[in-house]
Design an enzyme around this catalytic site. Structure first.
Site, PDB file in Angstrom:
ATOM      1  N   ASP A 381       0.866  -1.182   0.000  1.00 26.16           N
ATOM      2  CA  ASP A 381       0.000   0.000   0.000  1.00 26.16           C
ATOM      3  C   ASP A 381       0.907   1.237   0.000  1.00 26.16           C
ATOM      4  O   ASP A 381       2.117   1.137   0.212  1.00 26.16           O
ATOM      5  CB  ASP A 381      -0.889  -0.043   1.244  1.00 26.16           C
ATOM      6  CG  ASP A 381      -1.793   1.171   1.362  1.00 26.16           C
ATOM      7  OD1 ASP A 381      -2.352   1.586   0.338  1.00 26.16           O
ATOM      8  OD2 ASP A 381      -1.919   1.699   2.465  1.00 26.16           O
ATOM      9  N   PHE A 500     -19.223   9.536   2.878  1.00 22.92           N
ATOM     10  CA  PHE A 500     -18.282   9.135   1.826  1.00 22.92           C
ATOM     11  C   PHE A 500     -18.381   7.631   1.592  1.00 22.92           C
ATOM     12  O   PHE A 500     -18.488   6.849   2.530  1.00 22.92           O
ATOM     13  CB  PHE A 500     -16.845   9.488   2.233  1.00 22.92           C
ATOM     14  CG  PHE A 500     -15.793   8.965   1.287  1.00 22.92           C
ATOM     15  CD1 PHE A 500     -15.412   9.702   0.185  1.00 22.92           C
ATOM     16  CD2 PHE A 500     -15.203   7.727   1.499  1.00 22.92           C
ATOM     17  CE1 PHE A 500     -14.457   9.221  -0.695  1.00 22.92           C
ATOM     18  CE2 PHE A 500     -14.244   7.237   0.627  1.00 22.92           C
ATOM     19  CZ  PHE A 500     -13.878   7.995  -0.479  1.00 22.92           C
ATOM     20  N   THR A 636      -2.584   1.231  -4.694  1.00 27.57           N
ATOM     21  CA  THR A 636      -3.028   2.395  -3.943  1.00 27.57           C
ATOM     22  C   THR A 636      -4.351   2.916  -4.486  1.00 27.57           C
ATOM     23  O   THR A 636      -4.693   2.690  -5.649  1.00 27.57           O
ATOM     24  CB  THR A 636      -1.967   3.516  -4.002  1.00 27.57           C
ATOM     25  OG1 THR A 636      -2.446   4.670  -3.326  1.00 27.57           O
ATOM     26  CG2 THR A 636      -1.643   3.888  -5.449  1.00 27.57           C
ATOM     27  N   GLY A 637      -5.065   3.609  -3.644  1.00 27.18           N
ATOM     28  CA  GLY A 637      -6.308   4.240  -4.059  1.00 27.18           C
ATOM     29  C   GLY A 637      -6.113   5.660  -4.558  1.00 27.18           C
ATOM     30  O   GLY A 637      -7.068   6.302  -5.007  1.00 27.18           O
ATOM     31  N   ASP A 638      -4.867   6.162  -4.518  1.00 27.38           N
ATOM     32  CA  ASP A 638      -4.582   7.531  -4.960  1.00 27.38           C
ATOM     33  C   ASP A 638      -4.609   7.639  -6.478  1.00 27.38           C
ATOM     34  O   ASP A 638      -4.568   6.640  -7.198  1.00 27.38           O
ATOM     35  CB  ASP A 638      -3.224   7.978  -4.435  1.00 27.38           C
ATOM     36  CG  ASP A 638      -3.351   8.690  -3.097  1.00 27.38           C
ATOM     37  OD1 ASP A 638      -4.485   9.001  -2.714  1.00 27.38           O
ATOM     38  OD2 ASP A 638      -2.325   8.925  -2.447  1.00 27.38           O
ATOM     39  N   ASP A 752      -1.302  -0.935   6.162  1.00 27.12           N
ATOM     40  CA  ASP A 752      -1.504  -0.423   7.519  1.00 27.12           C
ATOM     41  C   ASP A 752      -2.959  -0.151   7.865  1.00 27.12           C
ATOM     42  O   ASP A 752      -3.268   0.167   9.013  1.00 27.12           O
ATOM     43  CB  ASP A 752      -0.708   0.876   7.706  1.00 27.12           C
ATOM     44  CG  ASP A 752      -1.362   2.049   6.990  1.00 27.12           C
ATOM     45  OD1 ASP A 752      -1.759   1.879   5.819  1.00 27.12           O
ATOM     46  OD2 ASP A 752      -1.465   3.129   7.598  1.00 27.12           O
ATOM     47  N   ASP A 756      -6.561  -2.776   3.620  1.00 30.36           N
ATOM     48  CA  ASP A 756      -5.479  -3.674   3.193  1.00 30.36           C
ATOM     49  C   ASP A 756      -5.647  -5.093   3.741  1.00 30.36           C
ATOM     50  O   ASP A 756      -4.842  -5.977   3.418  1.00 30.36           O
ATOM     51  CB  ASP A 756      -4.120  -3.125   3.655  1.00 30.36           C
ATOM     52  CG  ASP A 756      -3.843  -1.735   3.115  1.00 30.36           C
ATOM     53  OD1 ASP A 756      -4.124  -1.513   1.924  1.00 30.36           O
ATOM     54  OD2 ASP A 756      -3.364  -0.882   3.880  1.00 30.36           O
TER      55      ASP A 756
END
Length: 935
Positions: A381, A500, A636-638, A752, A756
């Site tokens: 992650d 959200f 990653t979600g970015d 973390d 995940d």
């Protein structure tokens, strides 16, 4: 299926639902022995040795004392049973402590002290500050005038930040003295293990309220094992009790992970067993032939002329007992014991303690330490794993004007400070969204200082940044928010909160300005969730450029927007939202559909940029592990550009011209197919070149690739050493891990946060970081560490040592068993193939317990190279990784193994024979050696 919980009704629920007695025990006093024996004898090796031990009770065929097998077998079973009994006894003590804890419960309108195990569904339970929640409760009252309370959920989801919980709107304003008399019904689903959802409805009976339906969510509950904090008291209705609570439903024994070494041992054991059967059949036939031809001619061999029907089985069964030592009976116990010690070495390693937080490393799974030395792919992650997860507001773009570009800190930009001082309408509106479009709760201390309780690091950074720019979120009373700006006080009434979700990728609040009565929708979210929904005619090009610019700097971006609502538009939408919130079926989907009706025609206000810095030692760790032949994938979600910049800064990928990034994109199947084929062709061409080639894919293209072009994507995964997967969901992370495992690679997943967990549990080895997102990942993982940099020592030192030691112990166990077994086989050729044992029972037991035990004890502490050498030369790990290729080809390694052992046994056998037998005479006449008679 539904459950109807009648509040404060002491009779109706007793027979329908279980009480609050918790039981995590695996055994009882009566079933322990049969159940434990059944579990142990479900394993093939134990069944095999039990059969051998039973055959040794037959005096006609046993060549040795039965104690030589029964003794070790009983010892191994006793050790395993004792361990299980001890673990189960500790679980019993833990259950007993929880069940007998005293709690306050309302019975017949009176508060009474009872044991927690006596709570029933429908009872009203009272909690005081710092009390542990004994079961799942729906809140109906708190000491806070706003109906709020704060709970610590670390034992449930590992998150250390306090969560805010609120009583349902139907219970607002009910007097403290009337709470113990409240009556009503809660309509809720049957027990499940989802700790993030609770879709239910509440109806209070008159005189409290006239049967009006009040929707309930997870925010109206406090779950078992949470703690009440910063709240004087709270009370709630028990809806799930005992093992039917959400925590109880989620308990369970995770599926054991099979290491490469264990798989090899199982296959090798099977191969030896097949070889053993062949040897027994050959020697058995030879023994019967010799008995019928040669043995009857010897004066000292007295066989009956006619024997029983089973006489032909005697010699084969004797050889079966003699050859049973080919399979070492103690290998499983020995490996379990030394692996537990290897795990303790990780726990005791002072160089893997994060002294900043005081968090040590910890091995939860004690059975897979050697797999750490065979890792080939690491799936990581980004946020909180590679970065610190400490969000700092750095830059922003408001109405096309960039702030913070020159100084690198928008909070010190004079242009922005002047705009704030001049109460610029665009800036004020932007800061208002920053301050109140969130779920943050302001806390005022006795000194008047304001602090914030936020469930998201991003929200915390935005609210604190707004406060530094004089837009201070000062107070929240019920649904009224109080904002202080440049000496004036602005109040807003919160009408609705649109939470959200990972599908919508935005959150919104509907507020009403208490001064002018205007209703406004305030939203914040990812650029793809805000910018495409801008009103027709608004120019968003500047905002797109801002997002790209900030992403190039590795900053996290959020877009802020608003929309003014008409009164009739809001009222019509509010009815739909209330209806969707009250449904018990597909509530989340229906709410998302209703939210979509409101979240459009935005006026985009600007873009925020937040910095999340890399952890110390991340680039060095990744560079070292890459030298060890380990491949890295970032999941990653970015957004894409942010992930690429982070990857460049931490040595994940090399910059041009040494490195090359290939992009897989597209919104349709054809676009993704063409992009995937182009990248795959480039990978095939450059695979022979010394160039660092990586591919980048986003969540949408990844979904299409995994669904329609899985074979091509799998080939790409094999060819690529590095990949960056952006905008991926937790389920996609787990799918990628499964994809690499299907290619027979050893995978390690590290993260973390709660998102995940699926990836960590899917991987061969899961590593959790005890970070700011809590302990949920660390609890689900096989190993937990305080910082990413400790991964280098975990793999290179502990993983390599564990692999080498376990490999030696496994090989040595088979070695010593095969050597002594082949000596027995060679002896049979000079003893008439009769199945006679060369060794007595005491010698056999001493051989395993004393004569060959020293190497086992020494191997536990063996270090072929110093820790410093291993850390400085990570390429040494290649030898451990190469060792796993024998797992898929056990028979290719099996025949050389047998040949070597047979050669050594032959040498030992004939060497001893030549020492103790001085002549070649092997026929004696009436106890007199023929060579002596000739003399």
């Amino acid at each position: 299926m539904k459950r109807y919980v009648y509040i404060n009704d002491n009779e109706s629920s007793h027979e329908l639902y279980c009480d609050n007695r918790i039981s995590n025990r695996k055994y009882t006093v009566l079933n322990f022995l049969p159940k434990n024996l059944w579990e142990q004898f479900s394993r093939f090796m134990n069944q095999y040795f039990l059969l051998i031990a039973c055959l040794q009770l037959w005096s006609l065929i046993t060549p040795v004392n039965p104690a030589s097998t029964w003794g070790p077998l009983i010892f191994i079973f006793a050790v395993s049973a004792s361990k299980e009994a001890w673990d189960d006894y500790n679980r019993y003590l833990s259950d007993k402590k929880a069940n007998e804890k005293l709690v306050w419960v309302v019975r017949q309108g009176i508060r009474k002290h009872i044991q927690a195990q006596d709570i029933h569904v429908g009872n009203i339970v009272w909690l005081r500050e710092n009390d542990e929640v004994p079961c799942d409760l729906v809140l109906i009252g708190t000491s806070d005038p706003q109906g709020l309370c704060y709970v610590e959920t670390a034992a449930l989801d590992g998150e250390t930040d306090l969560k805010t919980r609120v009583i349902p709107s139907a219970c607002m304003g009910i007097d403290f003295e009337l709470l113990h008399k409240i009556k009503g019904v809660i309509e809720c689903p049957n027990p499940d293990k989802d700790i993030t959802r609770f879709d239910a409805n509440l109806r209070l009976f008159p005189p409290f309220i006239d049967n009006d339906v009040c929707p309930l969510t997870i925010k109206n509950t406090i779950l078992q094992s949470c703690y009440l904090r910063n709240t004087e008291w709270a009370c709630g209705v028990a809806v799930y009790t005992g093992n039917e609570t959400k925590l109880g439903m989620s308990r369970g024994i995770p599926e054991p992970k099979l290491t490469a070494m264990d798989a090899m041992i199982d296959k090798l054991t099977g191969a030896i067993f097949v070889f053993q059967i062949v040897v027994v059949m050959v020697l058995g036939i030879a023994g019967n032939v010799w008995k019928d031809t040669e043995a009857r001619k010897q004066w000292y061999v007295q066989y009956p002329i006619e024997g029983p029907w089973y006489e032909l089985l005697v010699i084969p069964l004797r050889f079966e007992l003699l050859c049973s030592i080919m399979i070492p009976i103690s290998i499983k116990v020995s490996l379990d014991l030394v692996k537990s010690l290897y795990a303790k070495f990780i726990d005791w390693d002072t160089e893997m303690i994060d002294y900043e937080t005081g968090i040590p490393s910890h091995a939860t799974n004690t059975a897979i330490s050697e797999d750490l030395g065979q890792v080939e792919y690491i799936m990581t992650d980004k946020t909180g794993t590679l970065t610190e997860n400490r969000m700092i507001f750095r830059r922003c773009c408001i109405s096309g004007v960039f702030y913070g570009n020159e100084s690198g800190d928008a909070l010190k930009d004079t242009k922005l400070l002047n705009a704030v001082a001049g109460s610029s309408p665009d800036v004020v509106q932007f800061l208002t969204v920053m301050a109140i479009c969130n779920t943050v709760v302001p806390i005022k201390s006795k000194t008047g200082a304001i602090s914030y309780k936020a469930q998201s690091q991003d929200e915390d950074a935005l609210v604190n940044a707004a406060a530094q720019l004089h837009m201070v979120y000062a107070n929240k009373t019920a649904n009224i928010l109080e904002i202080r700006f440049n000496g004036s006080v602005i109040k807003y009434e919160v009408l609705e909160i649109l939470e959200f979700t990972s599908d919508r990728k935005r959150m919104s609040v509907v507020v009403k300005d208490c001064q002018n009565g205007k209703i406004v929708l305030l939203s914040k979210g990812a650029d793809e969730a805000i910018l495409p929904y801008a009103y027709v005619g608004q120019q968003t090009r500047t905002f797109i450029e801002a997002v790209e610019q900030y992403a190039q700097l590795g900053l996290r971006t959020l877009c802020l927007a608003c929309r003014e609502l008409r009164e009739d538009e809001y009222q019509e939408w509010s009815l739909l939202f209330k209806e969707a919130s009250s449904t018990l079926v597909d509530r989340e989907w229906r709410i998302a559909e209703v939210c979509q009706r409101l979240e459009h025609d935005f006026e985009v206000l600007g873009v925020t940029a937040i910095e999340d810095r890399l952890q110390d030692g991340v680039p060095e760790t990744i560079e070292t592990l890459r030298k060890a032949g380990i491949n890295f994938w970032m999941l990653t979600g970015d957004k894409q550009n942010t992930a690429i910049q982070i990857a460049l800064s931490c040595n994940f990928i090399s910059p041009e011209p040494k490195g090359q990034l290939l992009l897989i994109d597209g919104k349709t199947e054809d676009e993704v197919c063409r992009s995937l084929e182009r990248v795959l062709l480039t990978m095939r061409i450059t695979s022979s070149e010394p160039k660092d080639v990586a591919f980048v894919v986003d969540g949408w293209a990844l979904e299409i690739a995994l669904k329609h072009y899985r074979k091509a994507f799998t080939e790409l995964a094999i060819l690529s050493r590095t990949a960056i997967c952006c905008r991926v969901t937790p389920s996609q992370k787990a799918q990628l891990v499964e994809l690499l495992k299907s290619c027979d690679y050893r995978t390690l997943a590290i993260g973390d946060g709660g998102n995940d967990v699926r990836m960590i549990q899917q991987a061969d080895i899961g590593v959790g970081i005890s970070g700011r997102e809590g302990l949920q990942a660390a609890r689900a993982a096989d190993y937990s560490i305080g910082k990413f940099r400790f991964l280098k020592r975990l793999i290179l030192v502990h993983g390599r040592y564990s692999y080498n030691r376990t490999a030696f112990l496994s090989q040595y166990s088979f070695y010593k068993s095969l050597v002594i077994c082949f000596i027995q086989i060679f002896f049979s050729f000079i003893s008439g193939v009769s199945g006679t044992s060369l060794f007595n029972s005491v010698s056999l037991m001493a051989y395993n317990v004393f004569y060959t035990s020293v190497p086992v004890l020494v191997s536990v502490l063996d270090k072929d190279l110093s820790e410093g050498t291993v850390m400085q030369h990570p390429q040494i790990l290649f030898y451990c990784q190469a060792g796993r290729f024998t797992v898929s080809l056990p028979f290719l390694a099996f025949f050389p193994l047998l040949y070597n052992r047979a050669s050594e046994s032959e040498y030992i056998c004939w060497m001893v024979w030549s020492i103790f037998v001085p002549c070649n005479c092997c026929v004696c006449d009436h106890h007199t050696c023929l060579c002596l008679r000739e003399k």
